[in-house]
Design an enzyme around this catalytic site. Structure first.
Site, PDB file in Angstrom:
ATOM      1  N   MET A  30       0.852  -1.202   0.000  1.00  0.00           N
ATOM      2  CA  MET A  30       0.000   0.000   0.000  1.00  0.00           C
ATOM      3  C   MET A  30       0.884   1.247   0.000  1.00  0.00           C
ATOM      4  O   MET A  30       0.430   2.337   0.365  1.00  0.00           O
ATOM      5  CB  MET A  30      -0.933  -0.010   1.210  1.00  0.00           C
ATOM      6  CG  MET A  30      -1.891  -1.201   1.183  1.00  0.00           C
ATOM      7  SD  MET A  30      -3.439  -0.913   2.050  1.00  0.00           S
ATOM      8  CE  MET A  30      -2.841  -0.583   3.683  1.00  0.00           C
ATOM      9  N   GLY A  36      11.274  -2.863   5.417  1.00  0.00           N
ATOM     10  CA  GLY A  36      10.593  -4.166   5.375  1.00  0.00           C
ATOM     11  C   GLY A  36      10.104  -4.475   3.963  1.00  0.00           C
ATOM     12  O   GLY A  36      10.233  -5.608   3.479  1.00  0.00           O
ATOM     13  N   HIS A  37       9.545  -3.459   3.296  1.00  0.00           N
ATOM     14  CA  HIS A  37       9.096  -3.671   1.903  1.00  0.00           C
ATOM     15  C   HIS A  37      10.294  -3.946   0.987  1.00  0.00           C
ATOM     16  O   HIS A  37      10.228  -4.777   0.084  1.00  0.00           O
ATOM     17  CB  HIS A  37       8.372  -2.423   1.383  1.00  0.00           C
ATOM     18  CG  HIS A  37       7.099  -2.099   2.103  1.00  0.00           C
ATOM     19  ND1 HIS A  37       6.964  -1.015   2.931  1.00  0.00           N
ATOM     20  CD2 HIS A  37       5.904  -2.725   2.110  1.00  0.00           C
ATOM     21  CE1 HIS A  37       5.733  -0.971   3.403  1.00  0.00           C
ATOM     22  NE2 HIS A  37       5.069  -2.001   2.936  1.00  0.00           N
ATOM     23  N   GLN A  61     -10.229  -2.550   2.703  1.00  0.00           N
ATOM     24  CA  GLN A  61      -9.693  -3.146   3.930  1.00  0.00           C
ATOM     25  C   GLN A  61      -9.664  -2.156   5.100  1.00  0.00           C
ATOM     26  O   GLN A  61      -9.157  -2.467   6.164  1.00  0.00           O
ATOM     27  CB  GLN A  61      -8.323  -3.786   3.690  1.00  0.00           C
ATOM     28  CG  GLN A  61      -7.194  -2.822   3.387  1.00  0.00           C
ATOM     29  CD  GLN A  61      -5.931  -3.578   2.974  1.00  0.00           C
ATOM     30  OE1 GLN A  61      -5.800  -4.040   1.847  1.00  0.00           O
ATOM     31  NE2 GLN A  61      -4.983  -3.729   3.894  1.00  0.00           N
ATOM     32  N   ASP A 150       2.700  -9.294   9.430  1.00  0.00           N
ATOM     33  CA  ASP A 150       1.236  -9.420   9.359  1.00  0.00           C
ATOM     34  C   ASP A 150       0.911 -10.912   9.299  1.00  0.00           C
ATOM     35  O   ASP A 150       0.500 -11.435   8.259  1.00  0.00           O
ATOM     36  CB  ASP A 150       0.708  -8.665   8.133  1.00  0.00           C
ATOM     37  CG  ASP A 150       0.976  -7.179   8.252  1.00  0.00           C
ATOM     38  OD1 ASP A 150       0.565  -6.578   9.254  1.00  0.00           O
ATOM     39  OD2 ASP A 150       1.629  -6.619   7.360  1.00  0.00           O
TER      40      ASP A 150
HETATM   41  O1  PAF Z   1       0.016  -5.657   3.776  1.00  0.00           O
HETATM   42  C1  PAF Z   1      -0.417  -4.779   3.006  1.00  0.00           C
HETATM   43  O2  PAF Z   1       0.255  -3.789   2.736  1.00  0.00           O
HETATM   44  C2  PAF Z   1      -1.819  -4.917   2.415  1.00  0.00           C
HETATM   45  O3  PAF Z   1      -2.690  -5.499   3.323  1.00  0.00           O
HETATM   46  C3  PAF Z   1      -1.820  -5.663   1.080  1.00  0.00           C
HETATM   47  C4  PAF Z   1      -1.373  -7.110   1.236  1.00  0.00           C
HETATM   48  C5  PAF Z   1      -0.939  -4.953   0.085  1.00  0.00           C
HETATM   49  C6  PAF Z   1      -3.247  -5.687   0.503  1.00  0.00           C
HETATM   50  O4  PAF Z   1      -3.740  -4.407   0.300  1.00  0.00           O
END
Ligand code: PAF
Length: 280
Positions: A30, A36-37, A61, A150
């Site tokens: 997002m 981390g990304h 979400q 997560d």
């Molecule tokens: O973890 C996230 O950033 C979000 O929940 C995801 C998996 C990109 C879905 O929108």
């Protein structure tokens, strides 16, 4: 690095790669990217020739009163980080590209989506499962990578992929932490400097609880000690639970593969973290 905003452009670039025999790894995000990304991207590069990253703040979400409108949108900085990391393609769709205005279909993983974070955030995991399923259909990757931070989200996605026969390998990647132990999260930016110091105690509490499990203390005592120390530090705990790591059911004294999940509010910020471990 190519940047596209439509599903058809995204699909046609990826199809060319796959026809040439290249494997495609996918990192859904997002945005508001942190280390981390970037670790997801570097792990993806070890497993595939091409890495696709989506940046999409998924409205479905977020519940009413949550931070959808204020969620940090940092696209220019995100693109610079992804280019530096060597991602090949960024998919940056508008909401209307992902959701038809009269969309009628939701993906729901029964049971797993309504406990723990799902109980505190009704509908959240349906939104996650739905958008991840849609992104998988657009990107059609060979594999996709998600952070273990997560943990419940990863369990929901693995279950969805199994139940719907989606041909994508799901890879969990270890949490990246600050030197203090605080798990990196896009929402850490909401913390004040003082709260950030306190926030590190979330992981310390998890480590103490893991040690207490390994020392064979009783689960109710461990839960109580953890909740007391979180409250004493200034957190408002949402849940603290010792689970089986495969299905997230509450663990009993016979279970050996465990994860402790925690969510707690610190000021206005809701933080989650976990620690997974085995015991004999
Ligand atoms: O973890 C996230 O950033 C979000 O929940 C995801 C998996 C990109 C879905 O929108």
């Amino acid at each position: 690095m190519q940047i596209v905003s439509t599903a058809s452009e995204c699909r046609s670039i990826i199809k060319t790669w796959q026809l040439a025999g290249e494997r495609v790894a996918f990192v859904p995000t997002m945005g508001n990217l942190h280390d981390g990304h970037i670790k997801l991207v570097t792990e993806a590069q070890k497993q595939a020739e091409r890495v696709v990253v989506s940046i999409f703040v998924n409205p479905t979400q977020f519940g009413p009163g949550e931070d959808f409108d204020s969620y940090p949108r940092t696209e220019a900085a995100d693109q610079a980080k992804l280019a530096a990391a060597g991602a090949n393609l960024v998919f940056l769709p508008a909401v209307s590209e992902v959701y038809a205005s009269n969309a009628k279909t939701t993906v729901s993983v029964n049971g797993l989506s309504t406990v723990y974070c799902g109980a505190a955030r009704p509908g959240h995991f349906d939104g996650v499962a739905t958008v991840v399923c849609k992104l998988f259909n657009i990107v059609q990757p060979d594999l996709a990578l998600f952070g273990r931070k997560d943990f419940q989200q990863l369990a929901v996605i693995r279950t969805m992929v199994r139940d719907l026969n989606i041909p994508v390998d799901i890879i969990g990647v270890d949490t990246v932490r600050e030197a203090s132990g605080l798990a990196m999260s896009s929402r850490n930016g909401y913390l004040s400097a003082q709260e950030k110091q306190t926030a590190a105690q979330l992981y310390q509490t998890l480590c103490q609880a893991r040690d207490a499990v390994l020392a064979k203390q009783s689960f109710p005592d461990i839960d109580q000690q953890a909740l007391n120390s979180l409250k004493a530090a200034g957190f408002v705990p949402d849940y603290f639970v010792i689970c089986r790591s495969d299905d997230l059911a509450k663990a009993n004294s016979e279970d050996t593969e465990l994860v402790i999940l925690v969510a707690a509010r610190l000021g206005k910020t809701r933080l989650i973290d976990n620690i997974a471990f085995s015991r004999s």
